[in-house]
Design a protein around this motif. Structure first.
Motif, PDB file in Angstrom:
ATOM      1  N   THR A  22       5.835 -11.384  -8.392  1.00  0.00           N
ATOM      2  CA  THR A  22       6.600 -12.609  -8.589  1.00  0.00           C
ATOM      3  C   THR A  22       5.778 -13.827  -8.183  1.00  0.00           C
ATOM      4  O   THR A  22       4.743 -13.710  -7.517  1.00  0.00           O
ATOM      5  CB  THR A  22       7.885 -12.602  -7.737  1.00  0.00           C
ATOM      6  N   THR A  23       6.263 -14.994  -8.561  1.00  0.00           N
ATOM      7  CA  THR A  23       5.738 -16.233  -7.978  1.00  0.00           C
ATOM      8  C   THR A  23       6.623 -16.694  -6.833  1.00  0.00           C
ATOM      9  O   THR A  23       6.151 -17.356  -5.909  1.00  0.00           O
ATOM     10  CB  THR A  23       5.645 -17.335  -9.036  1.00  0.00           C
ATOM     11  N   VAL A  24       7.893 -16.300  -6.857  1.00  0.00           N
ATOM     12  CA  VAL A  24       8.819 -16.762  -5.826  1.00  0.00           C
ATOM     13  C   VAL A  24       8.452 -16.195  -4.452  1.00  0.00           C
ATOM     14  O   VAL A  24       8.736 -16.810  -3.417  1.00  0.00           O
ATOM     15  CB  VAL A  24      10.278 -16.407  -6.219  1.00  0.00           C
ATOM     16  N   HIS A  31       5.434 -11.265 -14.952  1.00  0.00           N
ATOM     17  CA  HIS A  31       5.780 -12.689 -14.925  1.00  0.00           C
ATOM     18  C   HIS A  31       4.867 -13.432 -15.909  1.00  0.00           C
ATOM     19  O   HIS A  31       3.673 -13.112 -16.022  1.00  0.00           O
ATOM     20  CB  HIS A  31       5.604 -13.245 -13.509  1.00  0.00           C
ATOM     21  N   SER A  67       3.229 -16.003 -15.813  1.00  0.00           N
ATOM     22  CA  SER A  67       2.019 -16.615 -15.249  1.00  0.00           C
ATOM     23  C   SER A  67       0.981 -15.589 -14.798  1.00  0.00           C
ATOM     24  O   SER A  67      -0.101 -15.973 -14.360  1.00  0.00           O
ATOM     25  CB  SER A  67       2.397 -17.505 -14.062  1.00  0.00           C
ATOM     26  N   ARG A  79      16.479 -20.479  -6.961  1.00  0.00           N
ATOM     27  CA  ARG A  79      15.124 -20.736  -7.453  1.00  0.00           C
ATOM     28  C   ARG A  79      14.926 -20.093  -8.831  1.00  0.00           C
ATOM     29  O   ARG A  79      13.857 -19.596  -9.149  1.00  0.00           O
ATOM     30  CB  ARG A  79      14.095 -20.238  -6.437  1.00  0.00           C
ATOM     31  N   GLU A 122      11.864 -20.349 -11.203  1.00  0.00           N
ATOM     32  CA  GLU A 122      10.599 -19.675 -10.907  1.00  0.00           C
ATOM     33  C   GLU A 122      10.567 -18.239 -11.433  1.00  0.00           C
ATOM     34  O   GLU A 122       9.545 -17.558 -11.298  1.00  0.00           O
ATOM     35  CB  GLU A 122      10.355 -19.680  -9.405  1.00  0.00           C
ATOM     36  N   TYR A 123      11.651 -17.790 -12.005  1.00  0.00           N
ATOM     37  CA  TYR A 123      11.745 -16.416 -12.511  1.00  0.00           C
ATOM     38  C   TYR A 123      11.346 -16.362 -13.994  1.00  0.00           C
ATOM     39  O   TYR A 123      11.575 -17.302 -14.747  1.00  0.00           O
ATOM     40  CB  TYR A 123      13.173 -15.893 -12.366  1.00  0.00           C
TER      41      TYR A 123
END
Length: 465
Positions: free
Chosen positions: A97-99, A137, A139, A328, A331-332
């Motif tokens: 994840t980025t979170v 994800h 990204s 958030r 960000e998902y």
């Protein structure tokens, strides 16, 4: 092959006597593996992060102990890697994840701690899909299948499958909530164990779905999977859902003689392509030739239960992410967001119906497995698809349900499953199959796999990298 110069494809069972006998140094072995990662992982992208300094320090410590005669066992000095949802003290653990990109645990996950206690060297953290669900994800560049760059790597334990297959670690840890140990093993020509739910501690691992998540080894052979399982299984006071004691030892752990293996011909061929059917039938013939008896059985309604998996997973995932979603949500990625929204939209009565259906299905599987020792099924209806084909499958709910019909039911029921390679397509992509057993019978499963692999060579094939 020189063990000193080209150790990357040796199995743990082959390396261990070299290390114990001081014919191969843990430092030398670790440096060779780090050099291979440096050379190949820029293309394969299996690692989320390589912990080279820590690995070198662990290798030096292992060498010192072995030189003093303080050998800890078959994992001592062996370079492994773990999926990046297992906590590693002082090393970021992002779970794809980025979170959670900035999360640095203050302790190791129980399974990581147990590997270190066994003397294993941790080379780094392996990439996975976002939150261990379906896709990476947006990204994050996904790992690349070493057997074919345009083919699927097999869901969430993608980095674990790629790294183990490509010789970037000697084995790895993965998790499986709907097929994510079994899919990467089938896609990368590996052997992997999804244990009974609760047999291996989940403490210190990011949840996807607590009642579906299973922790297990991804390896090059059943013998290696057995070595890792021996190290990580057993009750953990930090995980109150972990089962008491340890998995029982089978009377004859590496024999197929007299084992009753059930096959449901209709289910095994339900939408399964010709190459997969032939490969699974070849595995069946090999098992019979080694002394197993094969009988036809009727498996409970897997299609129905596979169709319920996403909603059950969605509710549990929504609970697991309640601290960051919807707060958030931006960000998902789209796949994980969609799953959580499915879970958030289901009411209590709807979820209770799912749980009752799951309990009834589990009871039927328990009853079937009282009549046989093992059940033989495919991992998926076809070998690892291209990403173009996978995209089409994702847009078709029925096709996606068919993809998970052989895996997700055993996450819902909690039964152990061993994935083994059984051949390749005409294009050279690996094909795998599963053996499923009663709860707690992991060592019987692994023994059957070891007996099969002692007399067959499917697990010895290596990708062209």
């Amino acid at each position: 092959m020189s063990a000193a110069s080209e150790p990357h494809y040796l199995e743990i069972a082959e390396l261990a006597p070299l290390l114990r006998g001081r014919r191969l140094s843990p430092v030398e072995l670790t440096e060779a593996m780090l050099a291979r990662i440096e050379a190949l992982d820029g293309r394969l992208r299996a690692y989320a992060r390589v912990t080279a300094d820590e690995a070198r320090a662990e290798a030096r410590a292992a060498e010192t102990l072995i030189m003093r005669g303080e050998y800890r066992g078959l994992l001592h000095g062996i370079p492994l890697a773990v999926k990046d949802l297992f906590w590693t003290k002082g090393v970021a653990t992002a779970a794809g994840t980025t979170v959670h990109a900035g999360f640095v645990p203050a302790e190791d996950a129980t399974v990581v701690r147990r590997l270190r206690q066994a003397g294993a060297i941790i080379l780094g953290k392996l990439q996975l899909t976002e939150g261990a669900f379906a896709t990476h994800h947006p990204s994050i560049a996904p790992p690349v299948n070493p057997w074919g760059a345009d083919h699927w790597t097999g869901a969430s334990s993608s980095g674990s499958g790629v790294a183990t297959a490509a010789g970037l670690c000697h084995a790895s840890l993965g998790t499986d909530s709907g097929g994510s140990i079994r899919f990467p093993c089938a896609a990368n020509g590996l052997t992997g164990l999804k244990p009974t739910w609760g047999r291996v501690s989940r403490h210190g691992s990011f949840e996807l779905a607590a009642l579906l998540d299973h922790v297990g080894p991804i390896a090059r052979s059943a013998a290696d999977a057995r070595i890792l399982f021996d190290a990580i299984e057993g009750h953990d006071p930090l995980d109150p859902t972990s089962l008491p004691g340890r998995s029982p030892v089978a009377a004859d752990e590496a024999s197929l003689k007299g084992l009753r293996i059930g096959v449901d011909p209709y289910w095994n061929s339900n939408g399964t392509d010709d190459a997969t059917q032939r490969a699974v039938e070849n595995a069946q013939a090999a098992l019979r030739s080694l002394g197993a008896s094969i009988s036809e059985v009727r498996f409970p309604d897997a299609w129905h239960i596979a169709g319920q998996w996403e909603a059950q997973c969605g509710v549990q995932t929504a609970v697991a992410h309640a601290g960051t979603y919807p707060a958030r949500a931006a960000e998902y990625g789209p796949a994980l967001s969609r799953l959580i929204e499915i879970g958030r939209s289901l009411d209590g009565m709807g979820y209770q119906r799912l749980l009752l259906s799951a309990a009834a299905f589990t009871g039927r599987v328990n009853a079937l497995l009282e009549t046989i020792d093992l059940l033989l099924v495919p991992v998926q209806p076809f070998a690892a698809p291209t990403y173009d084909r996978l995209g089409a499958l994702a847009a078709d709910p029925e096709a996606n349900q068919r993809l998970i019909q052989y895996t997700a039911p055993f996450n819902i029921s909690g039964h152990p499953s061993l994935t083994l390679p059984c051949g390749h397509t005409a294009e050279g992509m690996p094909i795998g199959f599963q053996l499923v057993a009663r709860k707690g019978a992991e060592r019987s499963l692994l023994g059957a796999g070891m007996a099969l692999q002692r007399d067959t060579g499917w697990h010895k094939a290596r990708p062209p990298c």
